[in-house]
Design a protein around this motif. Sequence first.
Motif, PDB file in Angstrom:
ATOM      1  N   ASN A   1       3.948   5.624  -5.587  1.00 25.09           N
ATOM      2  CA  ASN A   1       3.826   5.674  -7.043  1.00 25.09           C
ATOM      3  C   ASN A   1       2.766   6.676  -7.478  1.00 25.09           C
ATOM      4  O   ASN A   1       2.946   7.393  -8.470  1.00 25.09           O
ATOM      5  N   ASP A   2       1.658   6.726  -6.748  1.00 19.69           N
ATOM      6  CA  ASP A   2       0.611   7.703  -7.047  1.00 19.69           C
ATOM      7  C   ASP A   2       1.142   9.125  -6.904  1.00 19.69           C
ATOM      8  O   ASP A   2       0.858   9.990  -7.734  1.00 19.69           O
TER       9      ASP A   2
ATOM     10  N   GLU B   1       0.826  -1.202   0.000  1.00 13.68           N
ATOM     11  CA  GLU B   1       0.000   0.000   0.000  1.00 13.68           C
ATOM     12  C   GLU B   1       0.865   1.259   0.000  1.00 13.68           C
ATOM     13  O   GLU B   1       0.592   2.210  -0.742  1.00 13.68           O
TER      14      GLU B   1
ATOM     15  N   ARG C   1      -6.310   1.288  -9.372  1.00 20.55           N
ATOM     16  CA  ARG C   1      -6.106   0.432  -8.189  1.00 20.55           C
ATOM     17  C   ARG C   1      -7.081  -0.731  -8.199  1.00 20.55           C
ATOM     18  O   ARG C   1      -6.727  -1.859  -7.875  1.00 20.55           O
TER      19      ARG C   1
ATOM     20  N   ASP D   1      -5.887  -3.266 -10.584  1.00 21.59           N
ATOM     21  CA  ASP D   1      -4.720  -3.979 -10.065  1.00 21.59           C
ATOM     22  C   ASP D   1      -5.101  -4.988  -8.996  1.00 21.59           C
ATOM     23  O   ASP D   1      -4.505  -6.046  -8.897  1.00 21.59           O
TER      24      ASP D   1
ATOM     25  N   GLU E   1       3.919   1.556  -1.150  1.00 19.12           N
ATOM     26  CA  GLU E   1       4.544   1.672  -2.467  1.00 19.12           C
ATOM     27  C   GLU E   1       3.559   2.216  -3.495  1.00 19.12           C
ATOM     28  O   GLU E   1       3.931   3.032  -4.343  1.00 19.12           O
ATOM     29  N   GLU E   2       2.313   1.770  -3.431  1.00 17.57           N
ATOM     30  CA  GLU E   2       1.297   2.275  -4.349  1.00 17.57           C
ATOM     31  C   GLU E   2       1.062   3.766  -4.117  1.00 17.57           C
ATOM     32  O   GLU E   2       0.934   4.538  -5.071  1.00 17.57           O
TER      33      GLU E   2
END
Length: 79
Positions: free
Chosen positions: A43-44, A37, A74, A77, A39-40
């Motif tokens: 990235n966002d 979470e 998301r 994914d 890392e996401e």
Amino acid sequence: MKTEHEREQLINAINLLLHQAYDSTLEEIYALLKKIEDEEDENDLRAYHAAKSDIDNNSLIAWDDMKKEIANERKKDVA
């Protein structure tokens, strides 16, 4: 992308395994999910800053639209 039914079956299967897992395993799973979470989110933020720095995109894309697109990605994914 999985159907809602396939997604529900997968979640139920995961929940069954989670209920059978040792506490230490649960802690490891939680740490891994939290890392994913984070890392996401990172990235966002990178994507947001890249779009923000591009003057053309910045003037054409509303923040609400960006949030919706990120949320939709998301969901894809996850499924």
